[in-house]
Design an enzyme around this catalytic site. Structure first.
Site, PDB file in Angstrom:
ATOM      1  N   TYR A 117     -49.142 -37.364 -19.601  1.00 41.49           N
ATOM      2  CA  TYR A 117     -49.362 -38.392 -18.590  1.00 41.49           C
ATOM      3  C   TYR A 117     -48.311 -39.497 -18.646  1.00 41.49           C
ATOM      4  O   TYR A 117     -47.528 -39.575 -19.573  1.00 41.49           O
ATOM      5  CB  TYR A 117     -50.785 -38.920 -18.590  1.00 41.49           C
ATOM      6  CG  TYR A 117     -51.376 -39.606 -19.791  1.00 41.49           C
ATOM      7  CD1 TYR A 117     -52.726 -39.912 -19.787  1.00 41.49           C
ATOM      8  CD2 TYR A 117     -50.649 -39.964 -20.911  1.00 41.49           C
ATOM      9  CE1 TYR A 117     -53.332 -40.566 -20.854  1.00 41.49           C
ATOM     10  CE2 TYR A 117     -51.236 -40.611 -21.984  1.00 41.49           C
ATOM     11  CZ  TYR A 117     -52.574 -40.917 -21.946  1.00 41.49           C
ATOM     12  OH  TYR A 117     -53.165 -41.558 -23.003  1.00 41.49           O
ATOM     13  N   GLU A 118     -48.315 -40.330 -17.584  1.00 46.54           N
ATOM     14  CA  GLU A 118     -47.292 -41.349 -17.352  1.00 46.54           C
ATOM     15  C   GLU A 118     -45.893 -40.749 -17.243  1.00 46.54           C
ATOM     16  O   GLU A 118     -44.909 -41.349 -17.662  1.00 46.54           O
ATOM     17  CB  GLU A 118     -47.314 -42.423 -18.450  1.00 46.54           C
ATOM     18  CG  GLU A 118     -48.637 -43.125 -18.613  1.00 46.54           C
ATOM     19  CD  GLU A 118     -49.163 -43.722 -17.320  1.00 46.54           C
ATOM     20  OE1 GLU A 118     -48.366 -43.952 -16.382  1.00 46.54           O
ATOM     21  OE2 GLU A 118     -50.382 -43.954 -17.227  1.00 46.54           O
ATOM     22  N   GLY A 119     -45.811 -39.581 -16.648  1.00 49.35           N
ATOM     23  CA  GLY A 119     -44.538 -38.880 -16.518  1.00 49.35           C
ATOM     24  C   GLY A 119     -44.356 -37.940 -17.680  1.00 49.35           C
ATOM     25  O   GLY A 119     -44.261 -38.370 -18.829  1.00 49.35           O
TER      26      GLY A 119
END
Length: 590
Positions: free
Chosen positions: A439-441
């Protein structure tokens, strides 16, 4: 069965002896928290973490969150713990005093975040997301929006989220479909579905402030047509009181591998009332304030999970008797030796320790760059700090989370079969850690950000400055510190990789991006470990009373330089082979 004790001495070592935070007493955020106050704050954070949050970690994992009639209920104990957390002022530690925060330094905030996250990742996410959402509103919101939304978020009465991902698009936000229709009163009607929304609904706070990306009717295609909106769960009256429920609800909870104590929601916006943040079609500029903050926070999550896993692996290895260590290391008074005397267990523990302590030094260093880039009066210092932070952010997010998965797995390995059994808690740490590279890229996206964008930004100014910083350290301490020789070799590998990628095409760059990120991160870790070794050597030469502490630093540094840093050569070799092998495969051949 998991125990957590905040590593306060190691934290003070980084803050006081590596970063010398007392040197920044003239900057906002530092004057009110000199080293002795920082130490007291960290001690209090450690008490809350070990006494309240850590015992709830397994509770959150086993009970999870439940959804009924569009309302999410958290695991037993979470609501009471969050109230205690907020009332103690932790939610406003680094927030602006203008809106009720304490305004302390970001580097201190990262240290506190490490403590809270190590104790209970799922719990810490509620406050972490709120912190990021508040920063985005503070950056792009109107004065009225800031006055209305920031004080209750900083106080902890309201929480925040960010809503980017949709069922058909994650990283490629240009495909986003959520709509925002303007209304006569200046508000907007938001319609769409968002997925993977951490803390999208819960019972910890009075209100939840969603930051939602959506398109206006006249939006151009792609990422240049995305706007950002504040969409509260409950509408907010002009005096700050809560109005009726907004048309946003949690449609379902994801069944996931880990972080069960934090709800991952599908959020349905059915004509919900929203308020534009910043300029139309410029939503990503504001959202990136939150995203960059979140990426550093996820790197801290990786560090934190590895730290608590290492603590428990060491504790178990000291107590577990199994077999005889080579050379009769354990003596004959017991029927078997503690497994901590076996070389392979020592290898696993030192690998974890080298990452945890090096990662702590690197993430705190990045935290200091946040403070310098925003608060230092010299524009040249601000620029240099921003350049360094831009490089460190993808490294910390990706490398620290990749290594968190590896280290929690090694910690489980130290337990043998017991590590695979739920009652010991190690399998939860591994499951929780596995989301952090996603997550978050995803970490592949972080690698591309570094290799394809950050490397060439401003004619490579940031990477040149980083290389110069490492080279300057080596020149200054080459005669004093034997480890500099190995750091120079690693730096030469980095320079060769930069030169190669400078002339590589887009496919070759993409093929080597992950290896380039790991290589650069290893050099950054090498700089931290060289600095730690230098401090330890000087303290030992002075005749410190903490001989064991500094000798342990020295030995871990030696392990890092002998057993881990040489991997830069392998990464360079992979980068140099380009994408020929990848190009040789057709999609139907996989």
């Amino acid at each position: 069965m998991i125990r957590y004790d905040a590593p306060l001495r190691d934290m003070r070592f980084v803050l006081d002896e590596l970063l010398h935070v007392e040197d920044y007493a003239d900057l906002p955020g530092f004057a009110d928290a000199p080293p002795d106050v920082m130490a007291a704050i960290l001690e209090e954070a450690g008490k809350l973490a070990s006494g309240i949050l850590a015992p709830l970690n397994a509770v959150g994992d086993q009970h999870g969150c439940t959804l009924a009639d569009g309302e999410v209920t958290t695991a037993p104990g979470f609501r009471e713990a969050y109230r205690q957390y907020a009332e103690a002022g932790w939610t406003g530690l680094t927030a602006s005093p203008e809106y009720g925060g304490q305004g302390l330094s970001h580097v201190l905030g990262i240290a506190v975040r490490e403590i809270m996250t190590s104790a209970n990742l799922a719990f810490s996410m509620f406050a972490g997301l709120t912190h990021g959402a508040a920063n985005a509103i503070a950056s792009g919101g109107t004065l009225q929006q800031k006055a209305l939304f920031l004080p209750p978020m900083i106080e902890g009465r309201w929480t925040g989220t960010m809503n980017l991902t949709e069922p058909h698009c994650g990283t490629d936000l240009g495909l986003l479909r959520s709509r925002a229709e303007p209304l006569a009163d200046g508000s907007f009607r938001i319609t769409g579905t968002k997925i993977f929304i951490s803390a999208g609904d819960h019972d910890l706070a009075e209100n939840i402030i969603h930051l939602v990306l959506a398109r206006l009717p006249d939006a151009p295609p792609g990422v240049k047509g995305i706007s950002l909106f504040i969409v509260p769960k409950f509408l907010v009256n002009a005096d700050g009181s809560l109005g009726p429920r907004n048309a946003v609800r949690c449609g379902s909870l994801e069944e996931k591998m880990g972080i069960h104590g934090n709800p991952t929601c599908v959020m349905n916006y059915d004509g919900a009332t929203g308020y534009l943040v910043g300029q139309p079609h410029q939503g990503l500029r504001v959202m990136f304030v939150m995203m960059n903050s979140a990426r550093l926070a996820v790197g801290v999550q990786g560090l934190s999970l590895a730290s608590v896993a290492y603590q428990n692996a060491v504790r178990y290895a000291r107590e577990r008797l199994q077999g005889r260590a080579p050379g009769g290391a354990g003596g004959a008074e017991q029927p078997a030796d503690p497994i901590i005397l076996h070389p392979d267990v020592q290898r696993m523990l030192l690998t974890q320790r080298a990452f945890v302590e090096g990662g702590r030094a690197l993430t705190y260093w990045a935290g200091l760059q946040v403070d310098l880039s925003h608060r230092h009066p010299d524009p040249g210092v601000r620029e240099a700090a921003a350049d360094l932070l831009g490089l460190l952010t993808p490294m910390i997010k990706a490398y620290c989370t990749d290594k968190a998965v590896a280290c929690t797995s090694l910690a489980m390995q130290c337990f043998g079969g017991h590590g695979y059994i739920r009652e010991w808690g190690m399998e939860q740490l591994l499951r929780d850690a596995r989301i952090t590279p996603l997550y978050e890229g995803t970490n592949g996206v972080q690698a591309m950000d570094l290799a394809a964008r950050k490397l060439k930004l401003d004619d490579g100014r940031a990477i040149k400055r980083f290389i110069e910083r490492v080279s300057t350290f080596c020149d200054a301490h080459g005669e004093e510190l034997a480890d500099v020789r190995r750091l120079r070799l690693a730096l030469a590998d980095l320079v060769a990789a930069v030169d190669y990628l400078g002339g590589a095409d887009a496919t070759a760059t993409a093929a080597g991006a992950v290896d380039f990120l790991h290589l650069t991160a290893l050099v950054a870790f090498g700089l931290q470990w060289a600095h730690m070794a230098l401090v330890a050597d000087r303290q030992l030469a002075r005749g410190t009373t903490e001989t064991a502490f500094y000798q342990a630093k020295r030995t871990t540094a030696r392990f890092f330089f002998e057993r881990i840093l040489p991997d830069t050569a392998i990464h360079l070799q992979r980068i140099g082979h380009g994408a020929d092998t990848l190009r040789a495969f057709e999609p139907d051949q996989y």
